[in-house]
Design an enzyme around this catalytic site. Sequence first.
Site, PDB file in Angstrom:
ATOM      1  CD  GLN A 154       5.863  24.356  23.342  1.00  0.00           C
ATOM      2  OE1 GLN A 154       6.937  24.904  23.151  1.00  0.00           O
ATOM      3  NE2 GLN A 154       5.182  24.509  24.460  1.00  0.00           N
ATOM      4  CG  LEU A 155       6.259  18.024  26.347  1.00  0.00           C
ATOM      5  CD1 LEU A 155       7.304  16.947  26.100  1.00  0.00           C
ATOM      6  CD2 LEU A 155       6.089  18.290  27.834  1.00  0.00           C
ATOM      7  CG  HIS A 156       4.532  17.147  20.114  1.00  0.00           C
ATOM      8  ND1 HIS A 156       5.773  17.751  19.956  1.00  0.00           N
ATOM      9  CD2 HIS A 156       4.511  16.104  19.256  1.00  0.00           C
ATOM     10  CE1 HIS A 156       6.455  17.107  19.027  1.00  0.00           C
ATOM     11  NE2 HIS A 156       5.729  16.098  18.589  1.00  0.00           N
ATOM     12  CG  LEU A 157       0.365  12.710  25.011  1.00  0.00           C
ATOM     13  CD1 LEU A 157       1.373  11.659  25.472  1.00  0.00           C
ATOM     14  CD2 LEU A 157      -0.715  12.909  26.078  1.00  0.00           C
TER      15      LEU A 157
END
Length: 752
Positions: free
Chosen positions: A648-651
């Site tokens: 899951q794309l996470h910054l």
Amino acid sequence: METMEIDSPTPSSGEETKAIVVILMGLPGSGKSTFCDHVMRSSSRPWARICQNMLLQVFDEMSQRVSSDLVGFITLLRLFDLSLTLLHHDTINNGKSGTKLQCLSSATSALKEGKSVLIDRCNINKEQRVDFLKLGGTKVEKHAVVLDFPAKLCISRSVKRTGHEGNLQGGKAAAVVNQMVPKKELPKLTEGFARITFCQDEKDVKESINVYGLLGPLDSLPSGCFGNKNSDTKTQLGIMKFLKKVEPSSNAGSEPTISQKLIPNEISPGKDSGLQGTKKASDLTGVAHKKLEEAAAASDNIPTLAFPSISTSDFQFNLEKASDIIVEKVEEFVGKIGKAKLVLVDLSHKSKILSLVKTKAEQKNIDSHKFSTFVGDITRLRSQKGLHCNVIANAANWRLKPGGSELDIATKEKADCLSPGNALVVPLPSSSPLFTREGVTHVIHVLGPNMNPQRPDCLKDDYVHGSELLRKAYTSLFEGFSSIVKSGTEVHSTNDDHKLKREAAYEFDMNKKYKGCEKDPQPGLSDFRDVRKIPDEKVSLETTKTWGSWAQALYNIAMHPENHTNVVLETLDDVVVMNDAYPKAKRHILVLARANGLDSIADVHREHISLLKSMHDVGFKWAQKFLNEDKSLSFFRLGYHSAPSMRQLHLHVISQDFDSGHLKNKKHWNSFNTPFFIDSVDVIKELDEVGKVTLKNDKFLSMELRCHRCKSVHPNVPRLKAHISSCQASFPAALLQNGRLVSSEDNTNFCE
DNA sequence: GTTCTAGAAC
DNA sequence: GTTCTAGAAC
């Protein structure tokens, strides 16, 4: 001291003697002085050791660049201080110390007395060596002996020799070594050296001491490069591992490495012939020279990639379309690979694709010196056709012919998980026939799109997608080749350490995930990455799970933040903000994308720019909040991991103190402090300009540990942490630009 | 003996 | 991603 033979020139006519100048090169602590001592102790040849102590070298160097800034001045003072502590070591009784000019003058005198000369100073780059190469004119041979040990090791040795008075000195020794590391420039024959010996371990050093120590007054040594060179700190870890695993037998018989011949102007006849005992050495000189000339004549030293047409045979890609793409990509890359060449190879003279490409390349006026077509068996180009290609491409849907089995052994694991459009560079073991017989140092595996209904993952007639993938395949292939060219056709060890090989393999892959011709993955399958496995015989589809069960946590939170109120800080329409469960700094939060199907930065395209901007803005807002609450946090960075462990794309929004008990290992550190960490602003910029993000290789995770502020190297994580807790150096310039570093004064880098 | 790393398991 | 741990490094 030995007297000269009757028929030899008198010592006073220095230029006529066989005196040589040996220029040592190595960081402080690499063992240059010890090398000189040993050579001089055992040698029957008259030697003079010219030693410039650290203090004056540092001053010499600093004075060459007029540094008016405060940092430079402080560094100078620090180095001065350190130099005093090192002085006792590098100045020995019979060593001659002083400025570089004094060194040159002492060396000149020694040569006039008929002595050979050992230049015992760091000589870390070309600029530092150039004046010493002029010594004695062209008649005096210049040799280089490179003591090429990792900075880490040199630091620990320097620390030890200055060490008994405490850590402070050790720290300064590290500062000096670190100061030099970025300037390191390995010597080349083209600088004017007749002979260069690269030493990477004690055994190499010992052999080299023997070579020079046993060198009689009239003996000479074969020219060329000897030993393996390690061009870059990036491979230091691998080399260190390798050194530990070297078997005595494998080292004793180090074979000539063909790849060395590929380095322009640096032809090596191999270690053994170069490290013969003295008596043999002089006998060998003529032979060795001849061999060298032959090798130079026989091998075209220009790096060359031989590649087949991708996807046009078994995968039935339309030949017209494929030839357009080949020519388009070749045209794009010939300008990017310097002198290197590309050769399209097919087995038959009747090859349609060859003639199509040939015609189109001519129409486009592509330089025929840099790109050509060739008929032959790609695995036997040198042995059968005399065409030497140091890199060959393997279209991964077909097997390299018999004899390719050895290739399978070395490359199987990695090549197995290629997805269409991607390429994998694999250095060949020196035992491989392709290496010994054909002079191939690397194979690049590349997988193209499949248009054949009889094969898995058929794109049917979707040439929009198919062409996109074929372009990507050539891009990956040529980028892989380009990286080999740029790395200077690195010489790989003759040791068959498969782990090392595995580490050396790297993937050229801008988008690891392949979303094939099949319908979108079902929700239940979305936990898995689609990875196509290519067995030896035929291409088949195999779905391989690459996200472990433990890697689902962020995905679950993004989908159902309401179930995780203990960690969630904020829930918005498109993002969820949460505390990192194992913060690597005082403040470390994650901004999750809530979109389904965006597992990582590899999945992000131009259409996601607005999402990424809003992730950035939310992260930035939180960073400001934290900075306002606690001024001591000072700085934050916002960015993505090239290859995250969690789905899951996470910054990451992380304060730059890195003061956390959860930061425990090298991977933790390097994932935030090497190019593996891509700043959010750069991601957005690249998406805007290129439409995709160039991911960084995970080799960065095993790189040496460097302070994120002063860039000094530290031997282990605890020492690094001790250092960063007090390092107040300003951040590297690159971080201070473009809003990469967020500070409390900064309220300007919201994305519009 | 203690510290540290790195690989396997989860 | 972490934890556990063998064994290397110190």
